[in-house]
Design an enzyme around this catalytic site. Structure first.
Site, PDB file in Angstrom:
ATOM      1  N   PRO A  80       0.860  -1.190   0.000  1.00  0.00           N
ATOM      2  CA  PRO A  80       0.000   0.000   0.000  1.00  0.00           C
ATOM      3  C   PRO A  80       0.896   1.240   0.000  1.00  0.00           C
ATOM      4  O   PRO A  80       1.634   1.474   0.961  1.00  0.00           O
ATOM      5  CB  PRO A  80      -0.787  -0.132   1.308  1.00  0.00           C
ATOM      6  CG  PRO A  80      -0.676  -1.572   1.703  1.00  0.00           C
ATOM      7  CD  PRO A  80       0.666  -2.014   1.207  1.00  0.00           C
ATOM      8  N   ASN A 132      11.225   8.702 -11.381  1.00  0.00           N
ATOM      9  CA  ASN A 132      11.168   8.288 -12.786  1.00  0.00           C
ATOM     10  C   ASN A 132      10.026   8.956 -13.560  1.00  0.00           C
ATOM     11  O   ASN A 132       9.915   8.811 -14.766  1.00  0.00           O
ATOM     12  CB  ASN A 132      11.079   6.765 -12.914  1.00  0.00           C
ATOM     13  CG  ASN A 132       9.838   6.182 -12.257  1.00  0.00           C
ATOM     14  OD1 ASN A 132       8.780   6.806 -12.206  1.00  0.00           O
ATOM     15  ND2 ASN A 132       9.966   4.958 -11.754  1.00  0.00           N
ATOM     16  N   ILE A 172       6.961   8.371 -13.839  1.00  0.00           N
ATOM     17  CA  ILE A 172       6.070   7.448 -14.540  1.00  0.00           C
ATOM     18  C   ILE A 172       5.091   6.846 -13.544  1.00  0.00           C
ATOM     19  O   ILE A 172       5.478   6.443 -12.437  1.00  0.00           O
ATOM     20  CB  ILE A 172       6.864   6.315 -15.228  1.00  0.00           C
ATOM     21  CG1 ILE A 172       7.721   6.881 -16.361  1.00  0.00           C
ATOM     22  CG2 ILE A 172       5.939   5.219 -15.753  1.00  0.00           C
ATOM     23  CD1 ILE A 172       6.921   7.419 -17.543  1.00  0.00           C
ATOM     24  N   HIS A 228       6.258  -0.984 -15.969  1.00  0.00           N
ATOM     25  CA  HIS A 228       5.900  -0.881 -14.549  1.00  0.00           C
ATOM     26  C   HIS A 228       5.369  -2.188 -13.991  1.00  0.00           C
ATOM     27  O   HIS A 228       5.873  -2.687 -12.977  1.00  0.00           O
ATOM     28  CB  HIS A 228       4.864   0.214 -14.329  1.00  0.00           C
ATOM     29  CG  HIS A 228       4.285   0.202 -12.940  1.00  0.00           C
ATOM     30  ND1 HIS A 228       4.943   0.754 -11.860  1.00  0.00           N
ATOM     31  CD2 HIS A 228       3.129  -0.330 -12.450  1.00  0.00           C
ATOM     32  CE1 HIS A 228       4.210   0.576 -10.771  1.00  0.00           C
ATOM     33  NE2 HIS A 228       3.102  -0.080 -11.107  1.00  0.00           N
ATOM     34  N   GLU A 284      -3.855  11.104  12.047  1.00  0.00           N
ATOM     35  CA  GLU A 284      -4.208   9.764  12.538  1.00  0.00           C
ATOM     36  C   GLU A 284      -3.502   8.660  11.755  1.00  0.00           C
ATOM     37  O   GLU A 284      -3.009   7.692  12.341  1.00  0.00           O
ATOM     38  CB  GLU A 284      -5.732   9.547  12.465  1.00  0.00           C
ATOM     39  CG  GLU A 284      -6.535  10.431  13.394  1.00  0.00           C
ATOM     40  CD  GLU A 284      -6.857  11.787  12.791  1.00  0.00           C
ATOM     41  OE1 GLU A 284      -7.544  12.584  13.464  1.00  0.00           O
ATOM     42  OE2 GLU A 284      -6.435  12.054  11.636  1.00  0.00           O
ATOM     43  N   PHE A 343     -12.466   8.262  14.004  1.00  0.00           N
ATOM     44  CA  PHE A 343     -11.348   8.624  13.148  1.00  0.00           C
ATOM     45  C   PHE A 343     -10.404   7.457  12.887  1.00  0.00           C
ATOM     46  O   PHE A 343      -9.363   7.633  12.245  1.00  0.00           O
ATOM     47  CB  PHE A 343     -10.598   9.820  13.728  1.00  0.00           C
ATOM     48  CG  PHE A 343     -11.456  11.057  13.821  1.00  0.00           C
ATOM     49  CD1 PHE A 343     -12.336  11.371  12.801  1.00  0.00           C
ATOM     50  CD2 PHE A 343     -11.404  11.881  14.929  1.00  0.00           C
ATOM     51  CE1 PHE A 343     -13.146  12.494  12.880  1.00  0.00           C
ATOM     52  CE2 PHE A 343     -12.207  13.002  15.018  1.00  0.00           C
ATOM     53  CZ  PHE A 343     -13.089  13.316  13.995  1.00  0.00           C
ATOM     54  N   ARG A 368     -16.896   8.176  26.485  1.00  0.00           N
ATOM     55  CA  ARG A 368     -16.772   9.541  26.986  1.00  0.00           C
ATOM     56  C   ARG A 368     -17.511   9.680  28.307  1.00  0.00           C
ATOM     57  O   ARG A 368     -17.063  10.374  29.222  1.00  0.00           O
ATOM     58  CB  ARG A 368     -17.346  10.535  25.973  1.00  0.00           C
ATOM     59  CG  ARG A 368     -17.220  11.975  26.455  1.00  0.00           C
ATOM     60  CD  ARG A 368     -18.071  12.936  25.651  1.00  0.00           C
ATOM     61  NE  ARG A 368     -17.850  14.311  26.096  1.00  0.00           N
ATOM     62  CZ  ARG A 368     -18.688  15.302  25.862  1.00  0.00           C
ATOM     63  NH1 ARG A 368     -19.811  15.082  25.191  1.00  0.00           N
ATOM     64  NH2 ARG A 368     -18.422  16.514  26.296  1.00  0.00           N
TER      65      ARG A 368
END
Length: 695
Positions: free
Chosen positions: A127, A194, A196, A268, A415, A441, A524
């Site tokens: 990733p 590169n 590309i 690639h 985050e 989040f 909370r």
């Protein structure tokens, strides 16, 4: 002695041949697999050869040597670059047979580098943007360890190879900004410039001046010809001297050396083809068959490993002579003192006696005060929500530029960058990172959290404001689907404690994990202390347990987590008092822990009576515990802006509603002929479930 004097000179011609070995191994492996990415390894072979041949300190005979340089291939699609390097410098698990099994089931050479799958892989990448961001955490950890043990024991660099895609991903902005602010001077990024992308030239989608961008973030930034070994070496020498993190923009041509496809985006992500590879062999003067490296080139690469081994042996001598050896070894192994468990048991006992009523986020901070006082391994932090997440304690002074002796990182509103940095800290060794933000989040941190689980890292996510109970901030801040998303993630423990006792227990479990990250979903709003039974057993470690057994045989079982366990107890008491219905309450702080318990225990806890589940979140996942005929009280859509109490009533997450649902469930399960107030016994087809007192 300056840096340049420490670097052994190498002949450029020899390095060209060493780089060609990487090129042809990469081409051959991708061609045989008919899958992979040859362009990046071919383009970066020259620059990476200089890095390894002249600078990097890695000992393949001891891949986990703590003071090794870290090499992170952030552009993980170019994995054959890494596998070729590992083969050439002699990693024991990377023989030529593994290269020829590239991307095949059971091989060490996965499509993208996977931490733990093969020796020497510092982090899982693929990733885009994750590698450079994880490397920031590694560089942080190096500075923190050096501040504690000195440069004699901790003095290494973190080198990253990143591509255009890594720098386009949003997480890179978070990581680059934070690294520059903290002046992580031993972080060096070689950018494969590169120009590309998969679709074609990068000018299809960006006009960014990356050098200006990095300089604006307080990095040292240079641009060099990535195919000029001396220019690359000079840039690396400067990077090693600077007091800032460094970017070296290596201007390269993707598929460098290819006979007719050099510079083309077609190199690639696809094999070059037999004809192109044959022509490339002729062009570069490489007459050797596939998967063959001449002895003289192997000998040149062997010197890289020998240099690393010499450095490691010198470090071993320094460690043996150090007065800090025992403490260093305990730290790098993340070894706790034995008293932590006892201290947390005393903590639970004291608050059980006091019947402490606090929000579980506050209970978490109170437990952390004990934990952080008992061990120096924990490194806290928050994404600009310290006062809300309550992740700072009296022992955790902030880390700042030039001062890495602290134990708390102000990650800023980053985050995703925080999660990736914590992965890097955990991968480096020596610390257990925890970091806070709001549960909602976790969406922003999801990519790195998934890698925490995939890599099996003991990272702890403190995710507060875990439901509509946060109130007035409204649906943008109220998580509904997030618990289901996190629970669906393999190898991730999701803890949602109901009170201060369970919160301390969940922290103890999370700290004991070696190969699993943890989420603490915390409230909370204040919650009463519900666990009144004495005992030191960590019941949350079972994942679920009977908090309140029915009086006599169960008529119904109420399942709940976190703040809704209080509602479950109130409903059970009303069912008994007003309807004569014997209801048991099961607290389920961690589904993942419960599902690995033996079948007999799970059956005992869940029982055979009809079940109703309560959670101020979406239903997804609950049916496995409720059974096919169970009922659910929770959220069916997004929340709203209002005080917490009003929201619970508005959405029907109340004891009144649970009682009504329970009565309806029992009517369906048994018989509509019974009066509402009649004693309802066990289902005719069910086994009798006795209370714990009767069992």
């Amino acid at each position: 002695m300056n840096v340049s004097q420490q670097i052994e000179p190498r002949a450029a011609a020899s390095e060209r041949n060493m780089a060609d070995a990487i090129r042809f191994l990469s081409m051959d492996a991708v061609e045989k697999a008919n899958s992979g990415h040859p362009g990046m390894p071919m383009g970066m072979a020259d620059a990476v050869t200089v890095l390894f041949n002249r600078f990097i300190r890695i000992d393949p005979s001891l891949p986990d040597w703590p003071d090794r340089d870290r090499f992170v291939l952030s552009a993980g699609h170019g994995s054959m670059l890494l596998y070729s390097l590992h083969h050439l410098i002699g990693f024991a698990d990377m023989p030529m047979a593994e290269l020829s099994s590239f991307r095949q089931l059971g091989s060490k050479t996965a499509g993208h580098p996977e931490y733990g799958h093969a020796l020497g892989i510092e982090t899982t990448t693929g990733p885009l943007g994750q590698g450079i961001s994880t490397a920031v955490g590694m560089a942080m950890a190096e500075q923190m360890m050096a501040s504690r043990f000195g440069s004699a024991l901790c003095n290494h660099f973190t080198y990253v190879v990143a591509g255009d895609g890594c720098l386009q991903e949003g997480i890179s902005h978070e990581a680059i900004d934070l690294a520059g602010h903290l002046k992580l001077r031993k972080l060096v990024v070689l950018w494969d410039d590169n120009r590309i992308s998969i679709d074609g030239s990068t000018d299809l989608s960006t006009s960014m001046n990356q050098l200006a961008r990095f300089r604006a973030a307080s990095w040292d930034a240079q641009a060099v010809d990535g195919h000029d070994p001396e220019a690359v070496a000079k840039a690396l020498e400067r990077a090693r001297r600077t007091r800032k993190p460094s970017l070296i923009a290596c201007r390269t041509r993707i598929g460098k050396g290819a006979a007719s496809m050099e510079g083309s985006h077609k190199t690639h992500g696809a094999a070059l083809g037999d004809k192109e590879i044959a022509a490339t062999r002729e062009k570069l003067g490489w007459p050797h068959p596939p998967f063959f490296v001449p002895p003289e080139i192997r000998a040149a690469w062997a010197k890289v490993a020998a240099r690393g081994r010499t450095a490691r042996e010198a470090w071993d001598i320094r460690l043996d002579a150090s007065r800090s050896k025992k403490r260093y070894e305990q730290t790098i192994r993340r070894q706790f003192d034995g008293e932590l468990g006892d201290l947390l048991a005393k903590f639970r006992s004291a608050h059980r006696t006091r019947a402490t009523k606090v929000a579980t986020r506050q209970a978490s901070q109170m437990a952390l005060e004990v934990i952080n006082g008992a061990t120096a391994l924990t490194i806290g932090g928050s994404a600009d929500l310290t006062g809300s997440n309550l992740t700072m304690t009296s022992q955790t002074q902030p880390i700042s530029p030039g001062n890495f002796k602290g134990r708390y990182l102000h990650y800023g509103i980053r985050e995703h960058g925080m999660a990736a940095a914590m992965n890097g800290i955990a991968l480096h060794g020596g610390f257990i990172p925890y970091g806070g933000t709001f549960l909602v989040f976790s969406d922003y941190a999801r990519g790195a959290m998934r890698l925490s689980a995939l890599m099996g890292l003991p990272v702890i996510y403190v995710l507060t404001h875990d439901s509509i109970g946060l109130g007035e901030d409204g649906p943008t801040h109220q998580p509904v689907e997030h618990l289901a998303m996190l629970r669906a993630t393999p190898n991730l423990n999701v803890f949602r404690p109901a009170d201060i006792i369970e919160t301390a227990e969940c922290w103890e479990i999370a700290l004991g994990e070696k190969n699993t990250p943890s989420v603490l979903a915390l409230s909370r709003q204040a919650l009463p202390m519900l666990r009144r039974t004495e005992g030191n057993e960590n019941q949350s470690a079972l994942g679920a347990y009977v908090l309140r057994e029915a009086r006599g045989n169960r008529d119904i079982t109420i399942l709940a987590t976190g703040s809704e366990v209080e509602i479950a107890v109130a409903a059970a008491e009303r069912l008994q008092a007003e309807e004569g219905i014997a209801a048991a309450v099961v607290s389920m702080p961690c589904w993942e822990k419960f599902e690995v318990q033996d079948l007999a225990y799970r059956r005992k806890v869940l029982g055979d009576a009809p079940r109703i589940a309560i959670e101020a979140a979406g239903r997804l996942g609950w049916d496995r515990w409720m059974g096919p005929d169970g009922a659910f009280v929770g959220m069916t859509g997004f929340g709203a802006s209002a005080p917490a109490g009003d929201l619970y009533r508005h959405f029907g997450i109340t004891a009144d509603h649970v009682v009504a649902e329970a009565l309806e469930l029992l009517r369906r399960a048994y018989s509509e002929t019974l009066p509402i107030g009649a004693r309802i016994g066990p289902h005719p087809s069910a086994h009798t479930v006795r209370s714990s007192q009767e069992a």
